[in-house]
Scaffold this motif. Structure first.
Motif, short mmCIF file in Angstrom:
data_model
loop_
_atom_site.label_atom_id
_atom_site.label_comp_id
_atom_site.label_asym_id
_atom_site.label_seq_id
_atom_site.Cartn_x
_atom_site.Cartn_y
_atom_site.Cartn_z
N UNK A 100 1.91 4.47 4.01
CA UNK A 100 1.26 5.28 5.04
C UNK A 100 1.77 6.72 5.01
N UNK A 101 3.09 6.87 4.85
CA UNK A 101 3.69 8.20 4.85
C UNK A 101 3.96 8.73 3.44
N UNK A 102 3.56 7.95 2.42
CA UNK A 102 3.73 8.34 1.02
C UNK A 102 5.19 8.69 0.71
N UNK A 103 6.09 7.88 1.24
CA UNK A 103 7.52 8.18 1.11
C UNK A 103 8.10 7.74 -0.23
N UNK A 104 7.39 6.90 -0.97
CA UNK A 104 7.91 6.46 -2.26
C UNK A 104 7.22 7.17 -3.43
#
Length: 55
Positions: free
Chosen positions: A31-35
């Protein structure tokens, strides 16, 4: 009274991590494109290490 053997030999940290669903962690990460920049370790591994180091 009988003993519960379900958690026999597991540390408390491992029991606590088992309560967190991997699908929830992956869902939040996507969802937050953290990876986006992560190529070696999975999000679940990073999350577990982060919690362990903050104890």
């Amino acid at each position: 009274m009988g003993k519960d053997t379900k958690y026999f030999g597991q540390p408390v940290f491992a029991q606590a991590i088992n309560f967190i669903k991997k699908s929830d962690v992956n869902g939040i990460a996507s969802k937050f494109n953290s990876d986006y920049y992560t190529k070696i370790q999975a999000v679940e591994t990073e999350f577990s290490v982060g919690i362990f180091l903050r104890r």
